[in-house]
Design an enzyme around this catalytic site. Structure first.
Site, PDB file in Angstrom:
ATOM      1  CB  ALA A   1     -16.870 105.193   8.864  1.00  0.00           C
TER       2      ALA A   1
ATOM      3  N   GLY B   1     -18.443 114.365   5.123  1.00  0.00           N
ATOM      4  CA  GLY B   1     -17.803 113.373   5.994  1.00  0.00           C
ATOM      5  C   GLY B   1     -18.814 112.541   6.748  1.00  0.00           C
ATOM      6  CG  ASN B   2     -18.088 108.885   8.230  1.00  0.00           C
ATOM      7  OD1 ASN B   2     -17.527 108.695   9.308  1.00  0.00           O
ATOM      8  ND2 ASN B   2     -17.578 108.467   7.084  1.00  0.00           N
ATOM      9  NE  ARG B   3     -24.067 112.220  13.272  1.00  0.00           N
ATOM     10  CZ  ARG B   3     -24.293 113.490  13.564  1.00  0.00           C
ATOM     11  NH1 ARG B   3     -23.442 114.140  14.320  1.00  0.00           N
ATOM     12  NH2 ARG B   3     -25.364 114.098  13.097  1.00  0.00           N
TER      13      ARG B   3
END
Ligand code: CTP
Length: 396
Positions: free
Chosen positions: A271, A204-206
């Site tokens: 995102a 995943g991402n932040r």
């Protein structure tokens, strides 16, 4: 948000009157002037002084103290809110009675009216109340609630007044009409997308989703019909937009294709994962016997590129983001062209006070006509307001 707006708040005699005290505070904090009128029964629930202290204005209860006040107040208001609206005041409004200060002021009000019913569930479902509410709605009165839940007398059902925050946001939306974005369908994407490795793990991402949620809220408050396509976020979605929850970039892509069919504006704040796991395992990958785990990633769909033809065909005005570490303007301009955006907000990656995961943001806006606007560091809500202003400029 509501600087210079005038609100007439009519409080009738329901136990929820105490919640209207909080509503006054929210309206005041956002810059509105609030004139409170109370019925005689409302005064038995909450003291007039409480409303006077919070509104900073005299509270009117009697028609004979100032015989023309109801005409003035009604004529000057931008919005009249009836909260709580009891079965009794709804009946009097439906029949055009003007037998006290509250109903006379409402009859003299030329502005939109927002009524927030609160009563026992049997009173709410009584055919007389149903008919009154239908008559009021047909006349253009906006009815908000009641909510289903625990009622004052311990019963469960529809009858609770909507929460002050919900009433406030609905009122703000009613007062901020006139925007070129009002009535248009706006699709906003927010948050991260996840690339599953196996049934429990993911890459995943932040992204917190905050920027997208703020943009969705800002467009909704200006009267847009907003659909928020959101990846998994821990920040709750704002009141107003219709929320479509997705997890993967493929799911976000499907939701986008569907929602863009009849949309006028796209705000692409998500995102989206650029790389997805090549072959996710259907079973949970066991640790036993492994020293390392190799996960092969492959390029996933670029959702802006994938929807480019659809957006061009439909003339969807598109605002996207560009997250950059070097040569931000140059890279963002390239993305604007290649992905078919009308506006791109450039974010710098890797700073704690801006971009992915932060509570504040600093963006530079580039548009397809070559205009560059550097915005200051602000909260994400403030950035959202400014970006929606620019979309409005383009729609004009
Ligand atoms: N975007 C998209 N689909 C992706 C990746 C990004 O639609 N798979 C959108 C984002 O929502 C954003 C814009 O494209 O509006 C630019 O995203 P960004 O992450 O800055 O750029 P990338 O296209 O991912 O390029 P790079 O990572 O190489 O900078």
């Amino acid at each position: 948000m509501l600087d210079g707006r005038r609100v007439l708040l009519v409080v009738s005699g329901g136990i929820a009157a105490y919640k209207s005290v909080i509503l006054v505070r929210l309206l005041r904090q956002s810059g509105a002037r609030v004139d409170v009128v109370m019925t005689a029964s409302a005064e038995k629930m909450v003291g007039k002084v409480t409303f006077e202290a919070l509104s900073g204005r005299p509270v009117l209860t009697q028609i004979w103290t100032d015989p023309l006040a109801h005409v003035e107040l009604g004529g000057e208001a931008d919005l009249a809110i009836v909260a709580p609206a009891t079965a009794n005041i709804l009946a009097r409004m439906a029949h055009g009675l003007a037998d006290d200060m509250a109903t006379s002021t409402l009859l003299a009000a030329g502005c939109p009216v927002l009524a927030c019913p609160a009563m026992n569930q049997r009173m709410w479902s009584h055919p007389a109340t149903r008919a009154n509410v239908e008559a009021l709605a047909a006349r253009g009165v906006h009815i908000l609630g009641p909510e289903v839940g625990q009622l004052a007398e311990g019963e469960e059902g529809p009858g609770r007044m909507s929460e002050p925050e919900t009433i406030f946001l609905t009122a703000a939306r009613m007062m901020r009409s006139g925007s070129p974005i009002a009535g248009l369908k706006v699709v906003v994407t927010a948050g991260p997308t996840l690339a599953p490795v196996d049934p429990v793990r993911f890459v995943g991402n932040r992204s917190s989703g905050r920027m997208g949620l703020a943009l969705a809220s800002s467009a909704w408050l200006r009267g847009a019909d907003v659909v928020l396509i959101s990846g998994p976020t821990s920040v709750p979605p704002p009141y107003g937009p219709r929320v479509v929850r997705v997890e993967t970039s493929a799911e976000m892509g499907e939701a986008l294709e569907r929602e863009l069919e009849d949309a006028s504006v796209l705000v692409m704040a998500a995102a989206v994962s650029d790389f997805v796991v090549a072959s996710p395992s259907e079973e949970k990958i066991k640790r036993a016997g492994r020293k390392a785990l190799e996960v092969q990633l492959e390029a996933g769909p670029d959702l802006l590129v994938a929807t480019r033809d659809l957006r061009t065909a439909r003339g969807v005005l598109t605002l996207g983001f560009a997250l950059e570490t070097d040569a931000p303007l140059e890279n963002a301009r390239k993305k604007l062209d290649e992905k078919g955006m009308d506006l791109v907000a450039v974010n710098e990656a890797g700073k704690p006070d801006r971009g992915v995961g932060a509570e504040t943001n600093q963006v530079t806006l580039l548009d397809s006509n070559g205009v560059v606007e550097e915005m200051p560091l602000m909260t994400k809500s403030e950035v959202a307001e400014r970006l929606i202003d620019r979309l409005e400029d383009r729609l004009r």
